[in-house]
Scaffold this motif. Structure first.
Motif, PDB file in Angstrom:
ATOM      1  N   ASN A 216       0.348  19.015  -1.555  1.00 26.51           N
ATOM      2  CA  ASN A 216       0.133  18.134  -2.835  1.00 26.51           C
ATOM      3  C   ASN A 216       0.038  17.353  -3.586  1.00 26.51           C
ATOM      4  O   ASN A 216       0.220  16.757  -4.734  1.00 26.51           O
ATOM      5  CB  ASN A 216       1.501  18.862  -3.484  1.00 26.51           C
ATOM      6  N   GLY A 217      -0.459  15.984  -2.737  1.00 30.32           N
ATOM      7  CA  GLY A 217      -0.978  14.932  -3.206  1.00 30.32           C
ATOM      8  C   GLY A 217       0.329  13.847  -2.598  1.00 30.32           C
ATOM      9  O   GLY A 217       0.129  12.997  -3.404  1.00 30.32           O
TER      10      GLY A 217
ATOM     11  N   ASN B 281       2.964  12.329  -0.934  1.00 28.35           N
ATOM     12  CA  ASN B 281       3.209  12.282   1.203  1.00 28.35           C
ATOM     13  C   ASN B 281       4.479  12.580   1.919  1.00 28.35           C
ATOM     14  O   ASN B 281       5.552  13.002   1.146  1.00 28.35           O
ATOM     15  CB  ASN B 281       3.100  10.973   1.777  1.00 28.35           C
ATOM     16  N   GLU B 282       4.185  12.284   3.012  1.00 31.80           N
ATOM     17  CA  GLU B 282       5.398  13.268   3.748  1.00 31.80           C
ATOM     18  C   GLU B 282       7.254  12.659   3.133  1.00 31.80           C
ATOM     19  O   GLU B 282       7.879  12.606   2.985  1.00 31.80           O
ATOM     20  CB  GLU B 282       5.772  13.151   5.344  1.00 31.80           C
ATOM     21  N   GLU B 283       7.177  11.048   3.092  1.00 31.41           N
ATOM     22  CA  GLU B 283       8.015   9.854   2.903  1.00 31.41           C
ATOM     23  C   GLU B 283       8.338  10.713   1.056  1.00 31.41           C
ATOM     24  O   GLU B 283       9.564  11.138   1.323  1.00 31.41           O
ATOM     25  CB  GLU B 283       7.575   8.567   2.822  1.00 31.41           C
ATOM     26  N   GLU B 284       7.467  10.624   0.375  1.00 28.46           N
ATOM     27  CA  GLU B 284       7.622  10.991  -1.164  1.00 28.46           C
ATOM     28  C   GLU B 284       8.437  12.595  -0.749  1.00 28.46           C
ATOM     29  O   GLU B 284       9.299  12.822  -1.297  1.00 28.46           O
ATOM     30  CB  GLU B 284       6.944  11.525  -1.844  1.00 28.46           C
ATOM     31  N   MET B 285       7.971  13.422  -0.356  1.00 27.80           N
ATOM     32  CA  MET B 285       8.569  14.887  -0.332  1.00 27.80           C
ATOM     33  C   MET B 285       9.874  14.969   0.673  1.00 27.80           C
ATOM     34  O   MET B 285      11.133  15.576   0.437  1.00 27.80           O
ATOM     35  CB  MET B 285       8.158  15.697   0.412  1.00 27.80           C
ATOM     36  N   LYS B 286      10.347  14.115   1.682  1.00 25.37           N
ATOM     37  CA  LYS B 286      11.847  13.872   1.955  1.00 25.37           C
ATOM     38  C   LYS B 286      12.748  13.171   1.247  1.00 25.37           C
ATOM     39  O   LYS B 286      14.064  14.271   1.628  1.00 25.37           O
ATOM     40  CB  LYS B 286      11.872  12.750   3.343  1.00 25.37           C
ATOM     41  N   MET B 287      12.463  12.403   0.110  1.00 25.31           N
ATOM     42  CA  MET B 287      13.173  12.427  -0.816  1.00 25.31           C
ATOM     43  C   MET B 287      13.954  13.372  -1.541  1.00 25.31           C
ATOM     44  O   MET B 287      14.808  14.020  -2.104  1.00 25.31           O
ATOM     45  CB  MET B 287      12.212  10.834  -1.681  1.00 25.31           C
ATOM     46  N   VAL B 288      12.487  14.068  -1.736  1.00 25.22           N
ATOM     47  CA  VAL B 288      12.787  15.636  -2.932  1.00 25.22           C
ATOM     48  C   VAL B 288      13.898  16.893  -2.348  1.00 25.22           C
ATOM     49  O   VAL B 288      14.636  16.922  -3.054  1.00 25.22           O
ATOM     50  CB  VAL B 288      11.198  15.743  -3.399  1.00 25.22           C
TER      51      VAL B 288
ATOM     52  N   LYS C  82      19.440  23.134  -6.421  1.00 19.96           N
ATOM     53  CA  LYS C  82      18.103  23.451  -6.271  1.00 19.96           C
ATOM     54  C   LYS C  82      16.596  23.230  -7.800  1.00 19.96           C
ATOM     55  O   LYS C  82      15.723  23.235  -7.453  1.00 19.96           O
ATOM     56  CB  LYS C  82      17.587  24.562  -6.333  1.00 19.96           C
ATOM     57  N   ASP C  83      18.006  23.001  -8.705  1.00 20.39           N
ATOM     58  CA  ASP C  83      17.324  22.881  -9.990  1.00 20.39           C
ATOM     59  C   ASP C  83      17.038  21.661 -10.290  1.00 20.39           C
ATOM     60  O   ASP C  83      16.226  21.188 -11.091  1.00 20.39           O
ATOM     61  CB  ASP C  83      18.938  23.185 -10.918  1.00 20.39           C
ATOM     62  N   VAL C  84      17.055  20.491  -9.462  1.00 20.46           N
ATOM     63  CA  VAL C  84      17.173  18.840 -10.114  1.00 20.46           C
ATOM     64  C   VAL C  84      15.775  18.486  -9.358  1.00 20.46           C
ATOM     65  O   VAL C  84      15.004  19.192  -8.710  1.00 20.46           O
ATOM     66  CB  VAL C  84      18.498  18.105  -8.514  1.00 20.46           C
ATOM     67  N   LYS C  85      15.549  17.982 -10.469  1.00 22.99           N
ATOM     68  CA  LYS C  85      13.253  17.571 -10.312  1.00 22.99           C
ATOM     69  C   LYS C  85      13.342  17.024  -9.878  1.00 22.99           C
ATOM     70  O   LYS C  85      14.219  15.190 -10.982  1.00 22.99           O
ATOM     71  CB  LYS C  85      12.685  17.936 -11.559  1.00 22.99           C
ATOM     72  N   VAL C  86      12.845  16.213  -8.565  1.00 25.61           N
ATOM     73  CA  VAL C  86      12.527  14.967  -7.918  1.00 25.61           C
ATOM     74  C   VAL C  86      11.007  14.607  -7.499  1.00 25.61           C
ATOM     75  O   VAL C  86      10.457  15.931  -7.623  1.00 25.61           O
ATOM     76  CB  VAL C  86      13.308  14.673  -6.795  1.00 25.61           C
ATOM     77  N   ALA C  87      10.823  13.366  -8.072  1.00 27.45           N
ATOM     78  CA  ALA C  87       9.302  13.153  -7.692  1.00 27.45           C
ATOM     79  C   ALA C  87       9.843  11.540  -7.224  1.00 27.45           C
ATOM     80  O   ALA C  87      10.376  10.854  -7.456  1.00 27.45           O
ATOM     81  CB  ALA C  87       8.325  13.390  -9.336  1.00 27.45           C
ATOM     82  N   SER C  88       8.675  11.117  -6.240  1.00 24.57           N
ATOM     83  CA  SER C  88       8.856   9.837  -5.952  1.00 24.57           C
ATOM     84  C   SER C  88       7.326   9.169  -5.472  1.00 24.57           C
ATOM     85  O   SER C  88       6.333  10.251  -5.306  1.00 24.57           O
ATOM     86  CB  SER C  88       9.709   9.507  -4.701  1.00 24.57           C
ATOM     87  N   THR C  89       7.045   8.263  -5.663  1.00 23.85           N
ATOM     88  CA  THR C  89       6.096   7.242  -4.826  1.00 23.85           C
ATOM     89  C   THR C  89       6.789   6.461  -4.179  1.00 23.85           C
ATOM     90  O   THR C  89       7.222   5.081  -4.943  1.00 23.85           O
ATOM     91  CB  THR C  89       5.549   6.138  -6.561  1.00 23.85           C
ATOM     92  N   CYS C  90       6.256   6.333  -2.478  1.00 26.37           N
ATOM     93  CA  CYS C  90       6.879   5.632  -1.820  1.00 26.37           C
ATOM     94  C   CYS C  90       5.400   4.305  -1.704  1.00 26.37           C
ATOM     95  O   CYS C  90       4.536   4.946  -0.775  1.00 26.37           O
ATOM     96  CB  CYS C  90       7.092   6.131  -0.451  1.00 26.37           C
TER      97      CYS C  90
ATOM     98  N   PHE D 122       1.128  -1.151   0.357  1.00 28.17           N
ATOM     99  CA  PHE D 122      -0.279   0.636  -0.003  1.00 28.17           C
ATOM    100  C   PHE D 122       0.275   1.542  -0.007  1.00 28.17           C
ATOM    101  O   PHE D 122       2.404   1.231   0.796  1.00 28.17           O
ATOM    102  CB  PHE D 122      -1.056  -0.103   1.115  1.00 28.17           C
ATOM    103  N   SER D 123       0.452   1.840  -0.299  1.00 31.93           N
ATOM    104  CA  SER D 123       0.797   3.318  -0.049  1.00 31.93           C
ATOM    105  C   SER D 123       0.826   4.005   0.975  1.00 31.93           C
ATOM    106  O   SER D 123       1.096   3.850   1.995  1.00 31.93           O
ATOM    107  CB  SER D 123      -0.005   4.793  -0.787  1.00 31.93           C
ATOM    108  N   HIS D 124       2.727   4.764   0.369  1.00 28.38           N
ATOM    109  CA  HIS D 124       2.995   4.481   2.766  1.00 28.38           C
ATOM    110  C   HIS D 124       2.227   5.286   3.287  1.00 28.38           C
ATOM    111  O   HIS D 124       1.398   5.757   3.422  1.00 28.38           O
ATOM    112  CB  HIS D 124       4.942   5.620   2.308  1.00 28.38           C
ATOM    113  N   ASN D 125       2.622   4.767   4.676  1.00 27.49           N
ATOM    114  CA  ASN D 125       1.484   4.929   5.842  1.00 27.49           C
ATOM    115  C   ASN D 125       1.479   6.427   6.191  1.00 27.49           C
ATOM    116  O   ASN D 125       0.867   6.495   7.406  1.00 27.49           O
ATOM    117  CB  ASN D 125       1.887   4.148   6.775  1.00 27.49           C
ATOM    118  N   VAL D 126       2.618   7.189   5.823  1.00 27.88           N
ATOM    119  CA  VAL D 126       2.594   8.537   6.707  1.00 27.88           C
ATOM    120  C   VAL D 126       1.881   9.720   5.275  1.00 27.88           C
ATOM    121  O   VAL D 126       0.958   8.982   4.855  1.00 27.88           O
ATOM    122  CB  VAL D 126       4.270   9.373   6.482  1.00 27.88           C
ATOM    123  N   SER D 127       1.204  10.422   6.200  1.00 24.54           N
ATOM    124  CA  SER D 127       0.351  11.555   5.717  1.00 24.54           C
ATOM    125  C   SER D 127       0.686  12.216   4.711  1.00 24.54           C
ATOM    126  O   SER D 127       1.314  12.838   4.377  1.00 24.54           O
ATOM    127  CB  SER D 127       0.108  12.738   6.840  1.00 24.54           C
TER     128      SER D 127
END
Ligand code: 2RA
Length: 339
Positions: free
Chosen positions: A210-211, A213-220, A230-238, A201-206
């Motif tokens: 922006n749709g 979760n906290e785990e995904e934005m930690k990576m970004v 500051k220019d690198v574009k990162v997205a993630s799905t945890c 399942f999608s990682h259990n954090v809130s």
């Protein structure tokens, strides 16, 4: 002379791994304090043939301590790490509490050791060094050598994260649920509000506004800080998967300069702390079981990204032990840079 050290959260999964690394890597220490919550205080720990009693963590725990390893959650770090720093202790914090604080270096020793070069032991001046999130460490161990050669412009990471990322209790619950399900019983769901065994399942954090979760934005955010880019574009799905202690991830990369898969494979074969497992004939690629309890990060499925023209895009697949290189080993290696 050897530093006096303390381990905060010593009874947890990462705390226990701190001890095994301190011993396995002959980390020099004059004395060691085992610190934990009131609940765990009084427990006995034998470490390097010496018996210790776990002490309750208090503001006074850090008197005379040169290096303190923290892995007891963000709230404990927020409350006690600044107190330790004020006592002159260098804190290596595995929690997310201070990772994005611009005054706090966020360090992977193989990637950005220069970020902590201003911090020295024995000056009487404390400091705080943050250990990145496990997914960030495992990902950047593999991607950074490629980034240095061809400059990553965009990165899209899908992670398959083990139970250990949610702590020892989550690992125990995964095992319990697996037994229960196989015995036809309804699974015990205390850590995650849904069945984990035979599920993902999608990682259990809130989820944020922006749709993501906290785990995904930690990576970004952590990747931009560690690379100082500051220019690198990162997205993630945890994604949380029913695996015990190793994280896996598929990484899509777009480079500024061309980088073909053979060159990428050669770069990774020579990268510190990385092992290439990329045997197409045998269909042998990194697996969580193969990297569990290992200190290296394994990379495979190195292939051109068919959605991008020319040689500016690659996919790679990475696995690493979440408790070891993903947390405890990286923190110990940070401390080794201080010696
Ligand atoms: C996880 N990285 O795996 C997070 C916290 N350790 O859940």
């Amino acid at each position: 002379n050897a530093p006096s050290i303390a381990v905060v959260g010593v009874t947890g999964a990462v705390g226990q791994e701190f001890l095994s690394f301190l011993s396995d890597r002959d980390f020099p220490y004059r004395s060691i304090k085992m610190l934990a919550s009131k609940r765990s205080a009084g427990r006995r720990i034998t470490f390097e043939d010496k018996d210790y009693v776990v002490e309750e963590l208090t503001p006074d725990s850090f008197a005379g301590v040169d290096i303190a390893f923290f892995s007891a959650g963000s709230s404990i770090s927020k409350e006690f790490a600044p107190l330790a720093v004020d006592r002159g202790t260098v804190v290596v914090d595995n929690s997310s509490a201070f990772r994005m604080d611009e005054k706090v270096p966020l360090v992977i020793p193989e990637v950005n050791p220069e970020a902590m070069q201003h911090i020295k032991l024995g000056t009487g001046k404390g400091a705080l060094i943050a250990n990145p999130n496990c997914t960030t460490i495992i990902c950047l161990m593999a991607v950074t050598p490629l980034h240095r050669r061809a400059k990553v412009l965009c990165m899209d990471v899908t992670t398959y994260q083990a139970a250990s990322g949610a702590g020892a209790a989550a690992m125990e619950e995964l095992e319990l649920q697996t037994r229960e399900v196989l015995e036809g019983k309804s699974p015990t769901c205390k850590i995650f509000k849904q069945q984990y065994a035979f599920n993902l399942f999608s990682h259990n954090v809130s989820i944020l506004s922006n749709g993501y979760n906290e785990e995904e934005m930690k990576m970004v955010k952590e990747i931009m800080k560690i690379w100082n880019d500051k220019d690198v574009k990162v997205a993630s799905t945890c994604i949380r998967v029913p695996i015990m202690r190793a994280h896996s991830m598929n990484v899509k990369l777009q480079f500024e300069r061309p980088l073909d898969e053979d060159t990428a494979r050669d770069i990774l074969k020579n990268a510190p702390g990385v092992v290439v497992i990329d045997d197409r004939e045998a269909n042998h690629f990194p697996t969580p079981l193969e990297v569990s309890n290992k200190d290296y990060v394994a990379v495979g499925r190195i292939r051109r990204d068919l959605t991008q023209d020319g040689n500016h895009g690659l996919y790679i697949y990475v696995c690493g032990d979440q408790i070891r290189k993903g947390a405890a080993l990286n923190a110990i290696q940070i401390a080794e840079l201080l010696l």
